[in-house]
Design an enzyme around this catalytic site. Structure first.
Site, mmCIF file in Angstrom:
data_model
loop_
_atom_site.group_PDB
_atom_site.id
_atom_site.type_symbol
_atom_site.label_atom_id
_atom_site.label_comp_id
_atom_site.label_asym_id
_atom_site.label_seq_id
_atom_site.Cartn_x
_atom_site.Cartn_y
_atom_site.Cartn_z
ATOM 1 N N ASP A 85 0.826 -1.214 0.000
ATOM 2 C CA ASP A 85 0.000 0.000 0.000
ATOM 3 C C ASP A 85 0.857 1.259 0.000
ATOM 4 O O ASP A 85 0.328 2.368 0.098
ATOM 5 C CB ASP A 85 -0.909 0.014 1.245
ATOM 6 C CG ASP A 85 -1.863 -1.165 1.279
ATOM 7 O OD1 ASP A 85 -2.321 -1.582 0.202
ATOM 8 O OD2 ASP A 85 -2.151 -1.660 2.378
ATOM 9 N N LYS A 125 0.247 -8.182 -1.810
ATOM 10 C CA LYS A 125 -1.157 -7.811 -1.989
ATOM 11 C C LYS A 125 -1.238 -6.407 -2.593
ATOM 12 O O LYS A 125 -0.631 -5.465 -2.089
ATOM 13 C CB LYS A 125 -1.890 -7.809 -0.642
ATOM 14 C CG LYS A 125 -3.357 -7.408 -0.772
ATOM 15 C CD LYS A 125 -4.096 -7.583 0.541
ATOM 16 C CE LYS A 125 -4.124 -6.339 1.388
ATOM 17 N NZ LYS A 125 -5.038 -5.288 0.933
ATOM 18 N N ASP A 145 -6.566 -7.540 -4.274
ATOM 19 C CA ASP A 145 -7.619 -7.303 -3.269
ATOM 20 C C ASP A 145 -8.525 -6.155 -3.728
ATOM 21 O O ASP A 145 -8.426 -5.036 -3.238
ATOM 22 C CB ASP A 145 -6.938 -6.978 -1.926
ATOM 23 C CG ASP A 145 -7.923 -6.818 -0.789
ATOM 24 O OD1 ASP A 145 -9.068 -7.312 -0.908
ATOM 25 O OD2 ASP A 145 -7.541 -6.208 0.231
ATOM 26 N N LYS A 186 -11.978 -6.611 -3.962
ATOM 27 C CA LYS A 186 -13.286 -6.836 -3.309
ATOM 28 C C LYS A 186 -14.464 -6.618 -4.258
ATOM 29 O O LYS A 186 -15.281 -5.715 -4.091
ATOM 30 C CB LYS A 186 -13.428 -5.936 -2.073
ATOM 31 C CG LYS A 186 -12.366 -6.186 -1.015
ATOM 32 C CD LYS A 186 -12.623 -5.406 0.252
ATOM 33 C CE LYS A 186 -11.581 -5.685 1.315
ATOM 34 N NZ LYS A 186 -10.245 -5.157 1.011
ATOM 35 N N ASP A 200 -20.816 -7.016 -7.571
ATOM 36 C CA ASP A 200 -21.566 -6.502 -8.731
ATOM 37 C C ASP A 200 -22.528 -7.604 -9.165
ATOM 38 O O ASP A 200 -22.650 -8.629 -8.480
ATOM 39 C CB ASP A 200 -20.562 -6.132 -9.851
ATOM 40 C CG ASP A 200 -21.074 -4.985 -10.716
ATOM 41 O OD1 ASP A 200 -22.259 -5.020 -11.101
ATOM 42 O OD2 ASP A 200 -20.292 -4.069 -11.018
ATOM 43 N N ILE A 201 -23.180 -7.431 -10.297
ATOM 44 C CA ILE A 201 -24.053 -8.511 -10.755
ATOM 45 C C ILE A 201 -23.174 -9.715 -11.130
ATOM 46 O O ILE A 201 -22.000 -9.545 -11.502
ATOM 47 C CB ILE A 201 -24.946 -8.069 -11.951
ATOM 48 C CG1 ILE A 201 -24.099 -7.580 -13.117
ATOM 49 C CG2 ILE A 201 -25.952 -7.013 -11.516
ATOM 50 C CD1 ILE A 201 -24.905 -7.381 -14.404
ATOM 51 N N PRO A 202 -23.741 -10.930 -11.013
ATOM 52 C CA PRO A 202 -22.916 -12.134 -11.190
ATOM 53 C C PRO A 202 -22.086 -12.151 -12.474
ATOM 54 O O PRO A 202 -20.888 -12.454 -12.434
ATOM 55 C CB PRO A 202 -23.946 -13.272 -11.154
ATOM 56 C CG PRO A 202 -25.024 -12.746 -10.252
ATOM 57 C CD PRO A 202 -25.116 -11.273 -10.563
ATOM 58 N N ASN A 203 -22.688 -11.793 -13.604
ATOM 59 C CA ASN A 203 -21.926 -11.904 -14.852
ATOM 60 C C ASN A 203 -20.726 -10.961 -14.877
ATOM 61 O O ASN A 203 -19.643 -11.328 -15.356
ATOM 62 C CB ASN A 203 -22.834 -11.649 -16.069
ATOM 63 C CG ASN A 203 -22.118 -12.002 -17.345
ATOM 64 O OD1 ASN A 203 -21.687 -13.144 -17.517
ATOM 65 N ND2 ASN A 203 -21.923 -11.019 -18.209
ATOM 66 N N THR A 204 -20.901 -9.765 -14.314
ATOM 67 C CA THR A 204 -19.782 -8.805 -14.281
ATOM 68 C C THR A 204 -18.654 -9.340 -13.390
ATOM 69 O O THR A 204 -17.469 -9.232 -13.733
ATOM 70 C CB THR A 204 -20.290 -7.435 -13.772
ATOM 71 O OG1 THR A 204 -21.318 -7.004 -14.651
ATOM 72 C CG2 THR A 204 -19.189 -6.398 -13.736
ATOM 73 N N ARG A 263 -0.027 -6.935 13.968
ATOM 74 C CA ARG A 263 1.028 -6.036 14.425
ATOM 75 C C ARG A 263 2.018 -6.813 15.292
ATOM 76 O O ARG A 263 1.626 -7.397 16.301
ATOM 77 C CB ARG A 263 0.451 -4.875 15.267
ATOM 78 C CG ARG A 263 -0.305 -3.835 14.432
ATOM 79 C CD ARG A 263 0.636 -3.106 13.481
ATOM 80 N NE ARG A 263 -0.028 -2.148 12.611
ATOM 81 C CZ ARG A 263 -0.539 -2.416 11.402
ATOM 82 N NH1 ARG A 263 -0.461 -3.642 10.907
ATOM 83 N NH2 ARG A 263 -1.092 -1.472 10.682
HETATM 84 O O1 C5P Z 1 -0.650 -1.612 6.956
HETATM 85 P P1 C5P Z 1 -1.515 -2.706 7.471
HETATM 86 O O2 C5P Z 1 -0.735 -3.909 7.965
HETATM 87 O O3 C5P Z 1 -2.541 -2.229 8.469
HETATM 88 O O4 C5P Z 1 -2.295 -3.206 6.156
HETATM 89 C C1 C5P Z 1 -3.302 -4.172 6.198
HETATM 90 C C2 C5P Z 1 -3.847 -4.413 4.823
HETATM 91 O O5 C5P Z 1 -4.976 -5.282 4.912
HETATM 92 C C3 C5P Z 1 -4.358 -3.150 4.119
HETATM 93 O O6 C5P Z 1 -4.134 -3.337 2.717
HETATM 94 C C4 C5P Z 1 -5.829 -3.126 4.425
HETATM 95 O O7 C5P Z 1 -6.579 -2.482 3.435
HETATM 96 C C5 C5P Z 1 -6.160 -4.629 4.454
HETATM 97 N N1 C5P Z 1 -7.315 -4.981 5.271
HETATM 98 C C6 C5P Z 1 -7.422 -4.691 6.617
HETATM 99 N N2 C5P Z 1 -8.532 -5.048 7.330
HETATM 100 C C7 C5P Z 1 -9.526 -5.702 6.739
HETATM 101 C C8 C5P Z 1 -9.441 -6.031 5.386
HETATM 102 C C9 C5P Z 1 -8.302 -5.651 4.671
HETATM 103 O O8 C5P Z 1 -6.510 -4.113 7.169
HETATM 104 N N3 C5P Z 1 -10.565 -6.082 7.461
#
Ligand code: C5P
Length: 238
Positions: free
Chosen positions: A10, A32, A59, A61, A64-68, A185
């Site tokens: 990110d 990711k 990621d 997420k 949308d509608i199923p076909n899309t 963390r």
């Molecule tokens: O920097 P950090 O370790 O917090 O990043 C976590 C990643 O996981 C980010 O890309 C965040 O968008 C994603 N995420 C999250 N919590 C969720 C779903 C996805 O932190 N419930």
């Protein structure tokens, strides 16, 4: 254990993305990419990962509608996604269509498509906002279980789950789902905007198959040490 650690890319700026991937080149297996960097850099950011033979968790997420969703999943497999996310709230038909997208890719290219992960309830919701914004009067945990049941009904075999949901999902569904967990963390690292966090070691103990870690790695002065320490923690006793 390094195969179970997914680095969330990110970080802002293409140069910084390349630097992190190059710093971790002999270490990280999975990256990711989320909506922010995919929207900003599209195929360029995917190439950074795939050119280095790394695995891609896309990621975005889908909802949308199923076909899309089927077509979007097909295209995601085509650009090299090894895992991708859909919203389970999109329904059983939409989730089945996502799996149809993987199958269509596999039939056409004779290559393995992505593992689909269903997102249940975003961790940014609580019981009050679920009621206010979705008009649902349920406990988050019950909703998570019901949405996971729908994912199973559709044939989906993966879930994104917060650390506090993992054990209840394991109790209910055993090893059926591959569970991927963000909100991690290491001890002594900044929590940032994460509300409920767990250590890498605890997440694995609770039953996660993969953990997703972003800032504790890419915002660390020494991403390689940070990465190594997380892997060590995952392998340790907690
Ligand atoms: O920097 P950090 O370790 O917090 O990043 C976590 C990643 O996981 C980010 O890309 C965040 O968008 C994603 N995420 C999250 N919590 C969720 C779903 C996805 O932190 N419930």
């Amino acid at each position: 254990m390094k195969n179970k650690l997914i680095v969330a890319l990110d970080v802002k700026g293409m140069e910084n993305i390349v630097n992190i991937v190059d710093d971790l080149k002999d270490k990280a297996v999975w990256y990711k990419i989320g909506a922010v960097n995919f929207t900003a850099y599209s195929s360029k950011v995917v190439e950074i990962i795939k050119d280095r033979q790394k695995r891609l968790f896309l990621d975005l997420k889908y909802h949308d509608i199923p076909n899309t969703v089927k077509e979007a999943v097909f295209s995601a497999c085509k650009i090299g996604a090894d895992m991708l996310t859909v919203h389970s709230i999109g329904g059983v038909d939409m989730m089945s269509a996502a799996l149809d997208g993987v199958k269509a890719f596999e039939d056409k290219y004779a290559k393995k498509g992505a593992l689909i992960l269903a997102v249940t309830v975003l961790t940014s919701f609580n019981e009050e906002t679920i009621k206010r914004d979705m008009f649902l009067d349920s406990k988050i945990e019950d909703l998570v279980i019901s949405l996971a049941e729908n994912a199973k009904k559709s044939g989906i075999k993966g879930l994104v789950a917060s650390p506090n949901e993992t054990s209840v999902l394991r109790e209910k569904f055993g090893d059926y789902f591959t569970i991927v967990t963000p909100g991690i963390r290491p001890k002594n690292s900044a929590v940032n905007d994460q509300k409920r966090v767990t250590t890498p070691c605890e997440a694995i103990k609770l039953g996660s198959d993969y953990i997703v870690v972003g800032r504790p790695i890419y915002a660390n002065d020494n991403p390689v040490d940070a990465y190594d320490n997380i892997v060590k923690d995952m392998e340790g006793i907690c």
